[in-house]
Design a protein around this motif. Structure first.
Motif, short mmCIF file in Angstrom:
data_model
loop_
_atom_site.label_atom_id
_atom_site.label_comp_id
_atom_site.label_asym_id
_atom_site.label_seq_id
_atom_site.Cartn_x
_atom_site.Cartn_y
_atom_site.Cartn_z
N GLY A 1 -24.81 -46.10 16.43
CA GLY A 1 -23.88 -46.83 15.58
C GLY A 1 -22.49 -47.00 16.16
N GLU A 2 -22.29 -46.60 17.41
CA GLU A 2 -20.98 -46.70 18.02
C GLU A 2 -21.04 -47.56 19.27
OE1 GLU A 2 -19.77 -42.12 16.71
OE2 GLU A 2 -19.43 -42.81 18.77
N ALA A 3 -19.87 -47.94 19.77
CA ALA A 3 -19.79 -48.72 21.00
C ALA A 3 -20.01 -47.82 22.21
CB ALA A 3 -18.42 -49.39 21.10
N PRO A 4 -20.52 -48.37 23.29
CA PRO A 4 -20.65 -47.58 24.53
C PRO A 4 -19.28 -47.10 25.01
CG PRO A 4 -21.91 -49.61 24.68
CD PRO A 4 -21.05 -49.73 23.46
N VAL A 5 -19.27 -45.89 25.56
CA VAL A 5 -18.03 -45.29 26.06
C VAL A 5 -18.17 -45.04 27.55
CG1 VAL A 5 -16.53 -43.27 25.95
CG2 VAL A 5 -17.46 -44.25 23.85
N PHE A 6 -17.15 -45.43 28.29
CA PHE A 6 -17.14 -45.30 29.75
C PHE A 6 -17.18 -43.84 30.17
CE2 PHE A 6 -16.09 -46.41 34.04
CZ PHE A 6 -15.17 -45.47 34.48
N LEU A 7 -18.03 -43.53 31.16
CA LEU A 7 -18.10 -42.19 31.75
C LEU A 7 -17.47 -42.19 33.14
CD1 LEU A 7 -21.70 -41.06 30.74
CD2 LEU A 7 -19.53 -40.35 29.72
N MET A 8 -17.98 -43.05 34.01
CA MET A 8 -17.44 -43.12 35.36
C MET A 8 -17.90 -44.36 36.08
SD MET A 8 -19.66 -40.14 37.20
CE MET A 8 -19.45 -39.06 35.80
N ILE A 9 -17.18 -44.66 37.17
CA ILE A 9 -17.52 -45.78 38.03
C ILE A 9 -17.72 -45.28 39.45
CG2 ILE A 9 -15.08 -46.31 38.33
CD1 ILE A 9 -15.85 -49.21 38.84
N LEU A 10 -18.69 -45.83 40.12
CA LEU A 10 -18.92 -45.52 41.53
C LEU A 10 -18.93 -46.83 42.30
CD1 LEU A 10 -21.20 -43.64 39.75
CD2 LEU A 10 -20.97 -42.42 41.89
N LEU A 11 -18.19 -46.83 43.40
CA LEU A 11 -18.12 -48.01 44.24
C LEU A 11 -18.94 -47.82 45.50
CD1 LEU A 11 -14.30 -48.76 43.90
CD2 LEU A 11 -16.19 -49.82 42.67
#
Lengths: 112, 110
Positions: free
Chosen positions: B39-49
């Motif tokens: 019921g909630e929006a996705p939340v950012f954890l991390m980014i990998l380049l």
């Protein structure tokens, strides 16, 4: 505002009617996305705006779906002649220079 | 084009570890990981380049192998708060068009 704002948060519409969903991204974010999420399913890409470039519309499921972004800020997703299979949560997201995508709370659409 | 995640679902006891994999058929430039609670929006954890780096966020870390076009999310000593659906989002070089994976439902039991 501080985050991505979407309206309406909930919409119930009759089959065949048109609906408009609004997204107000984080100020200064140049990228804006629309995704669709059906109950218990993943995030389906619909459309992507980047600055003044032509939008990537490759995910729009039919010509009943369209979206625009005015002045590089607010975006509207329009669904014409809604069908029951259009029922889903429509998530808007934006991204700035930090490469992080921020999602809004979504617009829950129910077509009856 | 949509990345494939595995497993589709996993159930853990508190304190156990888990690995979630994300595979793409296309060469990747970057991978994002998100967690979505019901019921909630996705939340950012991390980014990998691109570069094969591994990043950490408390007891959650991830790796990115661009040659294999894969990324993995590592959850160690899981907590009840880790429950949710995890999505990877991938972009190919030259674009910020992010396509999200099929999702992995994770439930941590007390």
């Amino acid at each position: 505002g501080a985050g991505v704002s979407q309206s309406p948060s909930n919409k119930v519409t009759e089959k065949g009617k048109d609906v408009e969903l609004r997204c107000d991204p984080i100020s200064g974010h140049t990228a804006l996305y629309w995704y669709r999420q059906s109950l218990g399913q993943g995030l389906e890409f619909l459309i992507y705006f980047q600055g003044n470039s032509a939008p990537d519309k490759s995910g729009l499921p039919s010509d009943r779906f369209s979206a625009e972004r005015t002045g590089g800020s607010v975006s509207t997703l329009t669904i014409q002649r809604t069908q029951q299979e259009d029922s889903a949560v429509y998530l808007c997201a934006s991204m700035g220079g930090g490469n992080t995508i921020y999602f809004g709370e979504g617009s829950w659409l129910t077509v009856v | 084009q949509q990345p494939v995640q595995s497993p589709q679902a996993v159930i853990l006891r508190e304190g156990e570890d888990a690995v979630i994999n994300c595979s793409s058929s296309k060469a990747l430039y970057s991978v994002h990981w998100y967690r979505q609670k019901h019921g909630e929006a996705p939340v950012f954890l991390m980014i990998l380049l691109k570069g094969g780096e591994q990043k950490g966020h408390e007891k959650i870390s991830a790796s990115f192998n661009e040659k294999k076009q894969q990324s993995s999310l590592y959850l160690t000593a899981s907590q009840l708060s880790y429950s949710g659906t995890y999505f990877c989002g991938t972009a190919t070089s030259g674009t910020y068009k992010y396509i999200f994976g099929t999702g992995t439902r994770l439930k941590v039991l007390a």
